[in-house]
Design an enzyme around this catalytic site. Structure first.
Site, PDB file in Angstrom:
ATOM      1  N   HIS A  75       0.761  -1.375  -0.194  1.00 21.43           N
ATOM      2  CA  HIS A  75       0.178   0.138  -0.212  1.00 21.43           C
ATOM      3  C   HIS A  75       1.102   1.242  -0.061  1.00 21.43           C
ATOM      4  O   HIS A  75       1.386   1.808   0.979  1.00 21.43           O
ATOM      5  CB  HIS A  75      -0.956  -0.036   1.169  1.00 21.43           C
ATOM      6  CG  HIS A  75      -2.077  -0.839   1.224  1.00 21.43           C
ATOM      7  ND1 HIS A  75      -3.173  -0.600   0.571  1.00 21.43           N
ATOM      8  CD2 HIS A  75      -2.099  -2.341   1.342  1.00 21.43           C
ATOM      9  CE1 HIS A  75      -4.118  -1.601   0.621  1.00 21.43           C
ATOM     10  NE2 HIS A  75      -3.538  -2.818   0.830  1.00 21.43           N
ATOM     11  N   THR A 111      13.908  -8.666   1.145  1.00 22.53           N
ATOM     12  CA  THR A 111      13.748  -7.445   0.458  1.00 22.53           C
ATOM     13  C   THR A 111      14.400  -7.446  -0.819  1.00 22.53           C
ATOM     14  O   THR A 111      14.128  -6.521  -1.647  1.00 22.53           O
ATOM     15  CB  THR A 111      13.898  -6.281   1.338  1.00 22.53           C
ATOM     16  OG1 THR A 111      15.281  -6.291   1.692  1.00 22.53           O
ATOM     17  CG2 THR A 111      13.093  -6.248   2.591  1.00 22.53           C
ATOM     18  N   LYS A 112      15.372  -8.193  -0.815  1.00 20.85           N
ATOM     19  CA  LYS A 112      16.494  -8.123  -2.292  1.00 20.85           C
ATOM     20  C   LYS A 112      16.484  -9.837  -2.656  1.00 20.85           C
ATOM     21  O   LYS A 112      16.298 -10.584  -1.951  1.00 20.85           O
ATOM     22  CB  LYS A 112      17.672  -7.648  -1.655  1.00 20.85           C
ATOM     23  CG  LYS A 112      17.966  -6.141  -1.423  1.00 20.85           C
ATOM     24  CD  LYS A 112      19.181  -5.703  -1.020  1.00 20.85           C
ATOM     25  CE  LYS A 112      18.955  -4.254  -0.617  1.00 20.85           C
ATOM     26  NZ  LYS A 112      20.378  -3.568   0.071  1.00 20.85           N
ATOM     27  N   LYS A 170      25.528 -18.074   4.713  1.00 23.61           N
ATOM     28  CA  LYS A 170      26.163 -19.133   4.331  1.00 23.61           C
ATOM     29  C   LYS A 170      26.232 -19.242   2.800  1.00 23.61           C
ATOM     30  O   LYS A 170      24.880 -19.293   2.417  1.00 23.61           O
ATOM     31  CB  LYS A 170      25.961 -20.318   5.141  1.00 23.61           C
ATOM     32  CG  LYS A 170      26.740 -21.694   4.756  1.00 23.61           C
ATOM     33  CD  LYS A 170      26.285 -22.839   5.385  1.00 23.61           C
ATOM     34  CE  LYS A 170      27.303 -23.994   5.250  1.00 23.61           C
ATOM     35  NZ  LYS A 170      26.776 -25.244   6.007  1.00 23.61           N
TER      36      LYS A 170
END
Length: 200
Positions: free
Chosen positions: A121, A177-178, A195
């Site tokens: 949103h 988020t990546k 790792k």
């Protein structure tokens, strides 16, 4: 005592088989509404836009799942797609919501309470902070892609525009988020590489 446990186990086995067959019949009935439904959805909590959802053979979506593909929000129009491959197991209470595209590969395993979304949103710009979140336009950073053989732990959040490579492991409670490279273990908020898994 042993006899009581014996009959209890038999009853549980019969009940489990009946329960499984019931949901297989249910899925055959609702399959015509989906773009493709070759797997099994057990006791879903919420389904929306199922004509934009494809689920491959041998895949199980466990109980209380929320699968939503939104074609519109307020004055916005979308062409969403949710595609799940073969032999994937999605844990209880999973929540998958798309306005653009979410692709989950084959042989993926998730824990419970996993959240996967390609939208939010608003875009958290300063100008939008005075607007109630429910009134902000949906923002899509990009599609979500989860490749084959990925293991996603309990209560993981995977957000818009993320690509998770083949064989990756996402630790419980991580917020992704990546992009996540193939054959790596990531964890944390936001998720970072813990790792790299290499051949011996």
């Amino acid at each position: 005592m042993i006899e009581k446990l014996f009959y209890k186990n038999i009853f549980s086995t019969i009940r489990g088989k009946f329960y499984w067959h019931y949901w297989q019949i249910y899925n055959k009935f609702v399959a015509r509404s989906f773009k493709k439904l070759d797997g099994v959805i057990i006791s879903p909590n919420q389904l929306a836009g199922v004509d934009c959802i494809s689920i491959g053979k041998g895949t199980t979506v466990n109980s209380n799942a929320i699968l939503t593909a939104w074609t519109g929000y307020r004055d916005q129009k979308f062409s969403p797609s949710i595609t799940i491959g073969e032999n994937t197991i999605l844990g209880e209470n999973i929540h998958i919501t798309a306005c653009q595209s979410i692709t989950i590969g084959s042989n993926v395993l998730t824990g419970r309470y996993v959240f996967i979304s390609d939208n939010s949103h608003g875009d958290c710009s300063f100008e939008q902070l005075d607007v109630p979140p429910v009134e902000r336009p949906l923002y899509i950073k990009g599609p979500v892609v989860i490749e084959d053989n990925v293991w996603i732990g309990e209560r993981v959040c995977i957000l818009s525009g993320v690509h998770i490579g083949k064989g990756a492991v996402i630790a419980a409670n991580a917020v992704v988020t990546k992009d996540v490279p193939a054959n790596t273990v990531v964890g944390g908020v936001p998720a970072k590489i813990i790792k790299e898994i290499k051949k011996n």
